[in-house]
Design a protein around this motif. Structure first.
Motif, PDB file in Angstrom:
ATOM      1  N   UNK A 175     -37.902  62.087  17.219  1.00  0.00           N
ATOM      2  CA  UNK A 175     -37.748  61.070  16.239  1.00  0.00           C
ATOM      3  C   UNK A 175     -39.070  60.604  15.903  1.00  0.00           C
ATOM      4  N   UNK A 176     -39.384  61.280  14.742  1.00  0.00           N
ATOM      5  CA  UNK A 176     -40.941  60.850  13.964  1.00  0.00           C
ATOM      6  C   UNK A 176     -40.925  59.463  13.141  1.00  0.00           C
ATOM      7  N   UNK A 177     -42.110  59.130  13.316  1.00  0.00           N
ATOM      8  CA  UNK A 177     -42.366  57.960  12.428  1.00  0.00           C
ATOM      9  C   UNK A 177     -41.653  56.689  12.907  1.00  0.00           C
ATOM     10  N   UNK A 178     -41.388  55.785  12.033  1.00  0.00           N
ATOM     11  CA  UNK A 178     -40.380  54.665  12.300  1.00  0.00           C
ATOM     12  C   UNK A 178     -40.896  53.574  13.247  1.00  0.00           C
ATOM     13  N   UNK A 179     -40.076  53.094  13.635  1.00  0.00           N
ATOM     14  CA  UNK A 179     -40.308  52.098  14.741  1.00  0.00           C
ATOM     15  C   UNK A 179     -39.216  51.876  15.677  1.00  0.00           C
ATOM     16  N   UNK A 180     -39.683  51.598  16.981  1.00  0.00           N
ATOM     17  CA  UNK A 180     -38.739  51.618  18.249  1.00  0.00           C
ATOM     18  C   UNK A 180     -38.871  50.253  18.869  1.00  0.00           C
ATOM     19  N   UNK A 181     -37.741  49.578  19.095  1.00  0.00           N
ATOM     20  CA  UNK A 181     -37.792  48.415  19.848  1.00  0.00           C
ATOM     21  C   UNK A 181     -36.546  48.127  20.849  1.00  0.00           C
ATOM     22  N   UNK A 182     -36.612  47.541  21.812  1.00  0.00           N
ATOM     23  CA  UNK A 182     -35.859  47.400  22.769  1.00  0.00           C
ATOM     24  C   UNK A 182     -34.796  46.078  22.740  1.00  0.00           C
ATOM     25  N   UNK A 183     -33.616  46.384  23.083  1.00  0.00           N
ATOM     26  CA  UNK A 183     -32.566  45.246  23.036  1.00  0.00           C
ATOM     27  C   UNK A 183     -31.683  45.376  24.553  1.00  0.00           C
ATOM     28  N   UNK A 184     -30.898  44.447  24.689  1.00  0.00           N
ATOM     29  CA  UNK A 184     -29.946  44.758  25.660  1.00  0.00           C
ATOM     30  C   UNK A 184     -28.830  45.871  25.669  1.00  0.00           C
ATOM     31  N   UNK A 185     -28.357  46.294  26.678  1.00  0.00           N
ATOM     32  CA  UNK A 185     -27.274  47.549  26.527  1.00  0.00           C
ATOM     33  C   UNK A 185     -26.215  46.948  25.730  1.00  0.00           C
ATOM     34  N   UNK A 186     -25.929  45.807  25.754  1.00  0.00           N
ATOM     35  CA  UNK A 186     -24.776  45.025  25.024  1.00  0.00           C
ATOM     36  C   UNK A 186     -24.958  45.257  23.805  1.00  0.00           C
ATOM     37  N   UNK A 187     -26.022  45.044  23.042  1.00  0.00           N
ATOM     38  CA  UNK A 187     -26.083  44.951  21.610  1.00  0.00           C
ATOM     39  C   UNK A 187     -26.042  46.545  21.249  1.00  0.00           C
ATOM     40  N   UNK A 188     -26.893  47.197  21.890  1.00  0.00           N
ATOM     41  CA  UNK A 188     -26.687  48.887  21.697  1.00  0.00           C
ATOM     42  C   UNK A 188     -25.261  49.226  21.494  1.00  0.00           C
ATOM     43  N   UNK A 189     -24.410  49.011  22.429  1.00  0.00           N
ATOM     44  CA  UNK A 189     -22.786  49.198  22.584  1.00  0.00           C
ATOM     45  C   UNK A 189     -22.288  48.724  21.169  1.00  0.00           C
ATOM     46  N   UNK A 190     -22.612  47.609  20.620  1.00  0.00           N
ATOM     47  CA  UNK A 190     -22.205  46.832  19.635  1.00  0.00           C
ATOM     48  C   UNK A 190     -22.608  47.413  18.394  1.00  0.00           C
ATOM     49  N   UNK A 191     -23.731  47.905  18.258  1.00  0.00           N
ATOM     50  CA  UNK A 191     -24.394  48.714  17.247  1.00  0.00           C
ATOM     51  C   UNK A 191     -23.499  50.147  16.918  1.00  0.00           C
ATOM     52  N   UNK A 192     -23.184  50.745  18.130  1.00  0.00           N
ATOM     53  CA  UNK A 192     -22.412  52.199  18.347  1.00  0.00           C
ATOM     54  C   UNK A 192     -20.781  51.901  17.789  1.00  0.00           C
ATOM     55  N   UNK A 193     -20.463  50.662  17.995  1.00  0.00           N
ATOM     56  CA  UNK A 193     -18.978  50.455  17.910  1.00  0.00           C
ATOM     57  C   UNK A 193     -18.410  51.127  16.626  1.00  0.00           C
ATOM     58  N   UNK A 194     -17.083  51.420  16.691  1.00  0.00           N
ATOM     59  CA  UNK A 194     -16.260  51.705  15.677  1.00  0.00           C
ATOM     60  C   UNK A 194     -15.095  50.799  15.503  1.00  0.00           C
ATOM     61  N   UNK A 195     -14.913  50.181  14.228  1.00  0.00           N
ATOM     62  CA  UNK A 195     -15.773  50.403  12.867  1.00  0.00           C
ATOM     63  C   UNK A 195     -17.170  50.009  12.989  1.00  0.00           C
ATOM     64  N   UNK A 196     -17.940  50.438  11.942  1.00  0.00           N
ATOM     65  CA  UNK A 196     -19.226  50.014  11.852  1.00  0.00           C
ATOM     66  C   UNK A 196     -19.500  48.367  12.283  1.00  0.00           C
ATOM     67  N   UNK A 197     -20.190  48.122  12.953  1.00  0.00           N
ATOM     68  CA  UNK A 197     -20.677  46.682  13.243  1.00  0.00           C
ATOM     69  C   UNK A 197     -20.873  46.106  11.922  1.00  0.00           C
ATOM     70  N   UNK A 198     -20.904  44.585  11.590  1.00  0.00           N
ATOM     71  CA  UNK A 198     -20.985  43.963  10.480  1.00  0.00           C
ATOM     72  C   UNK A 198     -22.591  43.983   9.956  1.00  0.00           C
ATOM     73  N   UNK A 199     -23.334  43.881  10.821  1.00  0.00           N
ATOM     74  CA  UNK A 199     -24.808  43.563  10.554  1.00  0.00           C
ATOM     75  C   UNK A 199     -25.298  45.097  10.052  1.00  0.00           C
ATOM     76  N   UNK A 200     -24.869  45.977  10.584  1.00  0.00           N
ATOM     77  CA  UNK A 200     -25.382  47.448   9.882  1.00  0.00           C
ATOM     78  C   UNK A 200     -24.515  47.754   8.733  1.00  0.00           C
ATOM     79  N   UNK A 201     -23.364  47.305   8.580  1.00  0.00           N
ATOM     80  CA  UNK A 201     -22.742  47.443   7.313  1.00  0.00           C
ATOM     81  C   UNK A 201     -23.046  46.714   5.822  1.00  0.00           C
TER      82      UNK A 201
END
Length: 238
Positions: free
Chosen positions: A154-180
């Motif tokens: 993964x080039x450039x960009x910005x990486x940050x750390x969260x809880x594992x629960x938030x990561x699973x929420x971001x990967x949930x289907x259907x797309x989580x509301x914040x990313x939508x």
């Protein structure tokens, strides 16, 4: 005598250590995959950490909880940071109890003639292929069919750390509301690891900052609150 709740009734419910969630003697001719938080003892599968029992088709069960410490599981997709390079392996930090290793041939079409070169600190999107207790997890930059797919550097960009629960929420289907909601107004790239790391990239640094802040602020918010929060952040850049 009180009847035991069926597995279907326990899915998405809170479970605690000691709860028996699967009776394998009644599931003959079925292959069951167990993820984090579950342990098999003879014909029963019991819970070893508190959280929500989850199920994904066709046959995987795991316990989902929000925590900062990541416990590697086979088939997890994670973001790793290269910490050392040797002749046969790259050693990668995936926020687990031990350092993981990525064989230099674990790439699509990997041979000794085309070994990739990664600097210390490089950020990789990888897949966990082995995660045995007491051993260093093994990683791969290919999917199950041997293709590179989305895995790699993964080039450039910005990486940050969260809880594992938030990561699973971001990967949930259907797309989580914040990313939508963010995707309706902004153009950006994102990679989410189940180990609680998130990478964001966009043409504008202000977009990267806004998306990162929105994600970090979203964990404790309801769907409605997430939409309101994103709207307020977007108004600041208009």
């Amino acid at each position: 005598m009180e009847a035991k709740p069926s597995t279907a009734n326990l899915v998405d419910k809170i479970v605690v250590p000691g709860d028996v969630v699967l009776d394998l003697s009644s599931m003959t001719n079925q292959t069951i995959k167990l993820g984090g938080g579950l342990r098999q003892e003879c014909d029963s599968v019991s819970v070893i950490k508190a959280g929500q029992l989850r199920f994904s088709k066709p046959n995987k069960y795991w316990v989902e909880s929000s925590q900062k410490r990541y416990v590697p599981c086979v088939e997890d997709t994670v973001l790793g940071i290269v910490v050392d390079c040797k002749a046969d392996n790259f050693f990668v930090d995936i926020r687990g109890p031990t350092i993981a290793f990525l064989p230099v041939l674990a790439f699509e079409g990997g041979t000794r003639r085309n070994i990739p070169k990664f600097e210390i600190g490089s950020l990789l999107y990888v897949r966990v292929v082995k995660a045995n207790p007491g051993m260093n997890p093994e990683l791969s930059c290919t999917d199950a069919s041997g293709k590179a797919a989305e895995f790699g550097l993964l080039k450039d960009g910005f990486m940050f750390e969260t809880s594992t629960g938030l990561s699973r929420m971001l990967l949930s289907s259907p797309t989580c509301s914040v990313l939508e909601e963010l995707g309706k107004q902004l153009s950006f790239e994102i990679a989410v690891g189940l180990n609680g790391r998130v990478w964001v990239n966009a043409e504008s640094p202000s977009t990267v900052v806004l998306v990162s802040n929105a994600i970090m602020n979203s964990e404790s918010l309801s769907v409605v609150q997430q939409k309101i929060m994103v709207d307020k952040l977007l108004q600041r850049i208009k």
